[in-house]
Design an enzyme around this catalytic site. Structure first.
Site, PDB file in Angstrom:
ATOM      1  N   ASP A  17      22.515 -68.875   3.958  1.00  0.00           N
ATOM      2  CA  ASP A  17      22.830 -69.849   2.917  1.00  0.00           C
ATOM      3  C   ASP A  17      24.073 -70.657   3.272  1.00  0.00           C
ATOM      4  OD1 ASP A  17      22.335 -71.157   0.558  1.00  0.00           O
ATOM      5  OD2 ASP A  17      23.272 -69.642  -0.722  1.00  0.00           O
ATOM      6  N   HIS A  34      20.756 -78.146   8.031  1.00  0.00           N
ATOM      7  CA  HIS A  34      19.667 -77.247   8.450  1.00  0.00           C
ATOM      8  C   HIS A  34      19.556 -77.223   9.974  1.00  0.00           C
ATOM      9  CE1 HIS A  34      18.709 -76.622   4.351  1.00  0.00           C
ATOM     10  NE2 HIS A  34      18.224 -77.826   4.126  1.00  0.00           N
ATOM     11  N   LEU A 128      13.470 -56.580  20.411  1.00  0.00           N
ATOM     12  CA  LEU A 128      13.973 -57.023  19.099  1.00  0.00           C
ATOM     13  C   LEU A 128      12.799 -57.661  18.371  1.00  0.00           C
ATOM     14  CD1 LEU A 128      16.184 -58.043  17.042  1.00  0.00           C
ATOM     15  CD2 LEU A 128      16.432 -60.052  18.510  1.00  0.00           C
TER      16      LEU A 128
HETATM   17  C1  IPE Z   1      18.009 -68.556  -0.830  1.00  0.00           C
HETATM   18  O1  IPE Z   1      18.885 -69.630  -0.870  1.00  0.00           O
HETATM   19  C2  IPE Z   1      16.843 -68.877   0.038  1.00  0.00           C
HETATM   20  C3  IPE Z   1      17.099 -69.041   1.456  1.00  0.00           C
HETATM   21  C4  IPE Z   1      18.238 -68.861   2.074  1.00  0.00           C
HETATM   22  C5  IPE Z   1      15.959 -69.407   2.246  1.00  0.00           C
HETATM   23  P1  IPE Z   1      18.852 -70.727  -2.025  1.00  0.00           P
HETATM   24  O2  IPE Z   1      19.969 -71.651  -1.713  1.00  0.00           O
HETATM   25  O3  IPE Z   1      17.513 -71.297  -2.142  1.00  0.00           O
HETATM   26  O4  IPE Z   1      19.154 -69.866  -3.339  1.00  0.00           O
HETATM   27  P2  IPE Z   1      19.816 -70.272  -4.733  1.00  0.00           P
HETATM   28  O5  IPE Z   1      19.044 -71.447  -5.244  1.00  0.00           O
HETATM   29  O6  IPE Z   1      21.230 -70.620  -4.460  1.00  0.00           O
HETATM   30  O7  IPE Z   1      19.689 -69.048  -5.576  1.00  0.00           O
HETATM   31  C1  IPE Z   2      20.087 -72.383   3.043  1.00  0.00           C
HETATM   32  O1  IPE Z   2      20.996 -73.381   2.855  1.00  0.00           O
HETATM   33  C2  IPE Z   2      18.806 -72.859   3.693  1.00  0.00           C
HETATM   34  C3  IPE Z   2      17.657 -72.908   2.793  1.00  0.00           C
HETATM   35  C4  IPE Z   2      17.607 -72.486   1.559  1.00  0.00           C
HETATM   36  C5  IPE Z   2      16.442 -73.485   3.349  1.00  0.00           C
HETATM   37  P1  IPE Z   2      20.982 -74.290   1.567  1.00  0.00           P
HETATM   38  O2  IPE Z   2      20.159 -75.500   1.855  1.00  0.00           O
HETATM   39  O3  IPE Z   2      20.582 -73.516   0.363  1.00  0.00           O
HETATM   40  O4  IPE Z   2      22.509 -74.691   1.471  1.00  0.00           O
HETATM   41  P2  IPE Z   2      23.384 -74.846   0.164  1.00  0.00           P
HETATM   42  O5  IPE Z   2      23.239 -73.596  -0.641  1.00  0.00           O
HETATM   43  O6  IPE Z   2      22.862 -76.045  -0.548  1.00  0.00           O
HETATM   44  O7  IPE Z   2      24.772 -75.042   0.683  1.00  0.00           O
HETATM   45 MG    MG Z   3      21.609 -72.450  -0.982  1.00  0.00          MG
END
Ligand code: IPE
Ligand code: IPE
Ligand code: MG
Length: 232
Positions: A17, A34, A128
């Site tokens: 995240d 990303h 792995l």
């Molecule tokens: C959780 O992150 C899902 C992934 C890392 C793929 P999100 O960014 O989607 O989760 P919330 O919305 O903060 O709970």
């Molecule tokens: C995690 O990073 C990746 C996915 C959920 C695909 P985010 O896109 O949720 O990044 P934030 O939480 O907005 O910083």
């Molecule tokens: Mg996120």
């Protein structure tokens, strides 16, 4: 601090995240976050090889992430597709098995075939196992498991029955679940499988993930005392 091989997690699961916030801080579009996150995926796989972690699960796309703009979603799919294509040989050379969990049905056909191909190509490898969680939701995993149990006509359901019908049936439960970016929630990750996992929430945004952060995970894990309800 030396790493006692006995105290290494067998299965490390990461909720990757912070990609969006990483990009925002730099004034970049979310998809650049990303993209930088994908480079961190490459790094964490190398750390797992170096420190002999056997299973790495990466939460890449949740069942709730469909709420995002189409452009962002398509961008994530492109990155996953290209990543697997670019690293196909490297997985083979490094004896890495690539697997996935989640419901691939709603995904574009070509992405599904890239995922199925790499799974087939690497199924015999055992240095792995990298598990990509794609359109994965812990609740969806349980619901699909329950439906397949019903369809098989099973009447006497045990814990083993459920475990053997989850997407993770061939994967041990995660020893430690790490969520980067400082958020402290599970966001519908492996709900059933996390019953006795350790949790760790480092503040680092996923694209900044480095070897120091990886070693911090191992050190954190080594300090935990897993009692499973018993007394030591
Ligand atoms: C959780 O992150 C899902 C992934 C890392 C793929 P999100 O960014 O989607 O989760 P919330 O919305 O903060 O709970
Ligand atoms: C995690 O990073 C990746 C996915 C959920 C695909 P985010 O896109 O949720 O990044 P934030 O939480 O907005 O910083
Ligand atoms: Mg996120």
């Amino acid at each position: 601090m030396a790493f006692k091989p006995k105290k290494l997690p067998t299965h490390l699961a990461i909720i990757m995240d912070g990609n969006g916030r990483w990009a925002k801080r730099r004034g970049l579009p979310r998809n650049q976050g990303h993209k930088a996150g994908m480079a961190a995926v490459e790094r964490v796989i190398n750390y797992c090889l170096k420190y002999k972690i056997k299973y790495l699960t990466l939460f890449a796309f949740s069942t709730e992430n469909w709420k995002r703009d189409k452009e962002e979603i398509d961008g994530i799919f492109d990155l996953v597709r290209n990543y697997i294509k670019d690293y196909r040989d490297s997985f083979v050379e490094n004896n890495i098995k690539v697997d996935y969990i989640g419901n691939l049905k709603p995904f574009p056909e070509d992405l599904v075939s890239v995922l199925e191909n790499i799974k087939k190509k690497t199924e015999k490898f055992d240095e792995l196992t990298v598990v990509l969680a794609l359109n994965y939701g812990g609740r969806d995993d349980i619901v699909r498991a329950v439906n397949s149990i019903i369809n098989e006509g099973c009447k006497n359901i045990t814990n083993e029955t459920i475990i053997n019908h989850l997407d993770t049936k061939n994967i041990p439960e995660p020893d430690i679940v790490v969520r980067t970016s400082g958020e402290q929630r599970v966001s519908n990750f492996m709900l059933y499988q996390m019953a006795y996992s350790e949790f760790y929430f480092p503040k680092i945004f996923w694209p900044d993930f480095n070897e120091k952060a990886f070693l911090k995970i191992l050190k954190t894990y080594q300090k935990r005392d897993r009692r499973y309800g018993g007394i030591k």
